[in-house]
Design an enzyme around this catalytic site. Sequence first.
Site, PDB file in Angstrom:
ATOM      1  N   SER A 144      -5.654 -11.976  -1.608  1.00 49.51           N
ATOM      2  CA  SER A 144      -4.505 -11.311  -1.124  1.00 49.51           C
ATOM      3  C   SER A 144      -4.894 -10.565   0.323  1.00 49.51           C
ATOM      4  O   SER A 144      -4.986 -11.495   1.023  1.00 49.51           O
ATOM      5  CB  SER A 144      -4.715  -9.994  -2.417  1.00 49.51           C
ATOM      6  OG  SER A 144      -3.255  -9.467  -2.325  1.00 49.51           O
ATOM      7  N   ASP A 349       3.405   3.923  16.381  1.00 49.66           N
ATOM      8  CA  ASP A 349       2.565   3.403  17.673  1.00 49.66           C
ATOM      9  C   ASP A 349       1.206   2.637  16.832  1.00 49.66           C
ATOM     10  O   ASP A 349      -0.043   2.195  17.130  1.00 49.66           O
ATOM     11  CB  ASP A 349       1.831   4.644  18.275  1.00 49.66           C
ATOM     12  CG  ASP A 349       0.643   5.318  18.066  1.00 49.66           C
ATOM     13  OD1 ASP A 349       0.871   5.644  16.189  1.00 49.66           O
ATOM     14  OD2 ASP A 349       0.418   5.952  18.651  1.00 49.66           O
ATOM     15  N   HIS A 402      -1.865 -14.480  -8.959  1.00 53.14           N
ATOM     16  CA  HIS A 402      -1.951 -14.324  -8.686  1.00 53.14           C
ATOM     17  C   HIS A 402      -3.662 -14.031  -7.927  1.00 53.14           C
ATOM     18  O   HIS A 402      -3.953 -14.660  -7.389  1.00 53.14           O
ATOM     19  CB  HIS A 402      -1.242 -12.362  -7.888  1.00 53.14           C
ATOM     20  CG  HIS A 402      -1.939 -11.878  -6.568  1.00 53.14           C
ATOM     21  ND1 HIS A 402      -1.628 -12.248  -5.562  1.00 53.14           N
ATOM     22  CD2 HIS A 402      -2.586 -11.334  -6.064  1.00 53.14           C
ATOM     23  CE1 HIS A 402      -2.042 -11.336  -4.335  1.00 53.14           C
ATOM     24  NE2 HIS A 402      -2.249 -10.626  -4.662  1.00 53.14           N
TER      25      HIS A 402
END
Length: 423
Positions: A144, A349, A402
Amino acid sequence: MPSVTYRRPGLVARDHVFRVPLCHDDPGAGEIEVFGREVVAPGKEDQRLPWLVYFQGGPGGKAERPVSTSAWLGRALQDHRVLLLDQRGTGRSTPANRQSLAGMSPAEQAEHLSHLRADSIVRDAEAIRAELVGDEPWTVLGQSFGGFCALTYLSLAPQGLRQVLITGGIPTLTGHADDVYRAAYPRTLRKNDAYFARYPHDAEIARRVVEHLAEHEVRMPTGERLTPERFQTLGIQLGQAGQFDALHYLLEEAFLGDTLSDTFLRGVDAVVSFAPRPLYAVLHESIYCQGTASRWSAHRVRAEFPEFDWTTAERVNFTGEMIYPWMFEQDPALVPLREAADLLAAKDDWPALYDLDQLARNEVPVAAAVYHDDMYVDRDHALESAERVRGARVWVTNEYEHDGVKASPAVLDRLLAMNRGDA
């Protein structure tokens, strides 16, 4: 420095604590500790084995605790010495939570938290590799979010890698967080469709629960209020093997007469509280940010999907892997971090996490399992990104959810075979 070595059936473990800079570009910013647990099969303690470092899912997830040799670990220990790494801020590493950050201003908290992303995790791993292994490269297994870290590793320090194995964890390399959630909400709806097809009566129970919560002030055993929107976040479970059934068994005991039962409320709290993993909430959207701000992406994009508005939708749908600003008002583990979370959501940023040129000339063997029906990581994003990694081999399967690498040793076995050229 290593501490005591101990044994349990199937493995021998040794604990390590490493000191690393909080900011690798500014050693004067102080140091933190990163914990790692070395694991080896009994009888192989003194053998020279190749190292495999495991990057846990998350963000903000501590490494797996080996109470037994789980599917992937049992397979890995056949021919590797494994390092289970508590990524910075988690587990036995220097913590980053409401308690440890309490003495800082929101701006100081946000600055500290900004150093807990994949780029810092990778630089930690390189410092640890040098201490444990020297110049020898090692294998990375990323599950993951751990797969996100693996691609950052390939971008920043490919010289440290023998091979890379990724399970359910290939992110978009260039997309904005908005793109991630515009793809995630429809996948989550499909999981809801599958869930209610299996348990159609649960739609009536879910409706009754949210209406009860809207009309009454209901407190969980911890004293926290349970709201309709917080109840909907139980859907975080729907992308993992066996969790359809776990949610159903929770809902079937929801009411005791006209009151929500203690059994139900205790079970809900165990799922929705971020006390064990606050960084999952605080950092979740930042893992997609490169020179852009998320601005609470999941919250904004949700307005495009009225199916999740329980007040107007025909069915109460559960949400998935989405973080919302109201969580920092309702969850006591997150409330003290609300201002810092707002600052992180506005931060524009963030440094780059991936080097597309480096990935395009990659020479490290890479094998990845992409789960066709993955609720958490978009299949199309994953396949598009994999094409940017030179030589990456991809196995697309609908056999697993998953967390497939934890469900069957066959997943890791196949990835290793792919990198050997045997599959």
